[in-house]
Design a protein around this motif. Structure first.
Motif, short mmCIF file in Angstrom:
data_model
loop_
_atom_site.label_atom_id
_atom_site.label_comp_id
_atom_site.label_asym_id
_atom_site.label_seq_id
_atom_site.Cartn_x
_atom_site.Cartn_y
_atom_site.Cartn_z
N LYS A 32 56.09 30.41 65.57
CA LYS A 32 57.41 30.93 65.18
C LYS A 32 57.63 30.77 63.67
O LYS A 32 58.15 31.66 63.02
N ALA A 67 55.61 33.61 62.20
CA ALA A 67 56.06 34.96 62.51
C ALA A 67 57.44 35.25 61.94
O ALA A 67 57.70 36.35 61.46
N ALA A 68 58.34 34.26 62.01
CA ALA A 68 59.72 34.50 61.55
C ALA A 68 59.87 34.14 60.08
O ALA A 68 60.92 34.30 59.50
N ARG A 69 58.81 33.63 59.51
CA ARG A 69 58.78 33.15 58.13
C ARG A 69 59.89 32.13 57.86
O ARG A 69 60.80 32.34 57.06
N ILE A 70 59.80 31.02 58.56
CA ILE A 70 60.66 29.88 58.25
C ILE A 70 60.13 29.32 56.94
O ILE A 70 58.94 29.02 56.83
#
Lengths: 109, 415
Positions: free
Chosen positions: B163, B166-169
């Protein structure tokens, strides 16, 4: 990085209906600051049609693919450098729309 | 160097350097997965080599260099991934992405901690990820600590890494404006780890899991070193130290919980108490200049009052109550109200306290400490029958073995 931003409404506890002017103003800001890619409100889920053409012939069914209390009321696509930026905008969007917001990244290539 | 000496050097390096190595590699390769694996390989190499070659003069530098080489090897091996990594590296080092101003908080490990404790991750995930990436615990160790399957823990960490990617935290220290809220999120993770150690639940577990409390303290010390100005960080560290100081006195030889009032105060760890008191005094000085204390600082102050009394009869209960009043204003939760009532019982008697506790029934009926507190107050008031029923309920709901043993004895002593 692009994010699909879904506006989620709740049939049993719908958000206020007078949000249009505030959403327009918010959209103008998203455009001015370079986040805006796409936006669109959706018609009622009753207006949806599901098509399944995986078999012999196409089957059409009236209504959304899933019946639920919560449903998608509109979407944005935003361009943002990272999730923190997207979440900060989404927090504002939730206030502006008076609805819940889901932020989901598009698959990277 | 002796075998034991080398083993100690490796353990020390693991404690001191693991987070630094993972953080530096994450920064360089933009990928937590590669950083974690390469760091683990570097330590495995140290275990293999150091006994023969000797401990290098700068273990941290040796480990970072080795881990870097392992990471590059892996990237070369996975040729297909190579382009993606290059791309990721470009994104993460993109000069167009404004980086936070450098300063006291610019430590790679802080980026790592804030990423692992990101609010977009579920609490249990944050805990597992922080213990793995920052604490260097293995997946089986984390799984054992929280009594979940290894595969569940492994999946949790794998999903979190996916995550984040993919979500670029982002891998950065939050802006000054977001910092207090984000620090508070990090502290919540550490407090949860500490409490799980201190109030360990489950029939097969030790009543106090020293490994977990020690790890929570170690990580909180790290945050304290990285954010020395933050009052709540100091408060949480003080709270943990003052609680940990009483660890050995808190469980009897027969494995029974010993409540604060009955503990052998001479068995408390004087060094930990002194360190905790120093931190509390530091925060009191800050409060005197008008900085309002947060909940961890107030909880630490309450513990400082308790640990300042040489005998339970010397406890300054009015000070404890004043602090609880302050805490109630900040956190009007029923659990705070319950603990406040215990101080009320000492000052105004068990009858007044019982009335306050009974008002919490609708909110705390499922909480063992609510029934244990009621049982004790009813016992002191001479209501044997009602007290017994409350002990029964508390025993039924309690999960900690030492606490169950204590409550059972108390109940059976009612006669």
């Amino acid at each position: 990085m692009q994010y699909l931003v879904s506006v989620i409404d709740d049939k049993s506890n719908p958000g206020r209906t007078d949000r249009r002017p505030a959403i327009s103003a918010f959209n103008d800001r998203l455009i001015a600051e370079g986040y805006w890619v796409f936006a669109g409100g959706l018609a009622d889920t009753d207006a949806a049609t599901v098509i399944d053409n995986r078999g012999e012939e196409a089957v059409f069914s009236d209504g959304p693919f899933v019946e639920s209390k919560e449903y998608l009321a509109g979407v944005w696509v935003w361009e943002a450098p990272d999730l923190d930026v997207a979440l900060e905008l989404a927090a504002e969007a939730s206030k502006v729309c008076d609805r819940k917001i889901e932020v989901r990244p598009f698959l990277g290539e | 160097m002796s075998v034991t000496g080398v083993r100690e050097a490796i353990t020390r390096a693991h404690h001191e350097e693991w987070a630094r190595v993972v953080a530096a590699l994450t920064r360089r390769f933009g990928d937590l997965d590669i950083a974690e694996e390469a760091a683990a390989e570097a330590f495995a190499t140290a275990v293999e080599r150091w006994p023969a070659d000797g401990v290098p003069p700068n273990p941290g530098a040796w480990l970072t260099t080795t881990a870097n080489r392992k990471a590059i090897d892996r990237i070369r091996r996975e040729n297909k991934r190579d382009d993606k990594q290059k791309e990721a590296r470009m994104v993460w080092d993109d000069p167009a992405v404004p980086s936070e101003p450098l300063g006291a908080v610019d430590d790679e490990r802080l980026r790592l901690i804030f990423t692992c404790c990101h609010p977009a991750l579920a609490m249990q995930t944050r805990v597992a990820l922080t213990l793995r990436m920052v604490g260097g615990l293995t997946v089986p160790e984390i799984a054992r600590a929280f009594l979940v399957h290894e595969s569940t823990t492994g999946q949790r960490i794998t999903r979190a890494k996916a995550k984040i990617k993919a979500a670029r935290i982002p891998y950065r220290v939050p802006s000054a404006e977001d910092l207090p809220a984000r620090v508070s999120g990090v502290l919540a993770v550490l407090f949860l780890v500490f409490n799980e150690g201190y109030l360990a639940t489950g029939p097969g577990t030790d009543p106090v899991r020293h490994d977990l409390t020690a790890e929570a303290i170690r990580l909180t010390r790290l945050i304290r070193a990285l954010l020395p100005e933050d009052g709540e960080v100091a408060g949480l560290l003080a709270l943990m130290l003052l609680t940990e100081a009483r660890r050995t006195a808190r469980v009897s030889a027969s494995g029974e919980l010993v409540p604060l009032g009955e503990q052998d105060r001479g068995a408390w760890d004087a060094a930990l108490v002194a360190e905790g008191h120093r931190l509390v005094r530091e925060r009191l000085a800050a409060a005197a200049t008008g900085v309002a204390p947060g909940r961890y600082q107030i909880l630490a102050a309450i513990n400082a009052v308790h640990t300042s009394a040489r005998d339970v009869r010397d406890t300054d209960w009015s000070q404890v109550l004043a602090l609880y009043d302050q805490l109630v204003r900040l956190d009007p939760s029923p659990i705070v109200a319950l603990n406040r009532a215990i101080a009320v019982a000492e000052l105004d008697g068990p009858e007044v306290a019982l009335a306050a506790v009974d008002r919490l029934d609708d909110k705390l009926a499922g909480y063992h400490a609510y029934h244990a507190t009621r049982a004790d107050l009813l016992r002191r008031l001479g209501y044997g029958q009602k007290s017994r029923a409350a002990y029964d309920k508390a025993i039924e709901l309690a999960g900690n073995t030492a606490e169950i043993a204590y409550l059972t004895r108390r109940r059976d002593q009612l006669g």
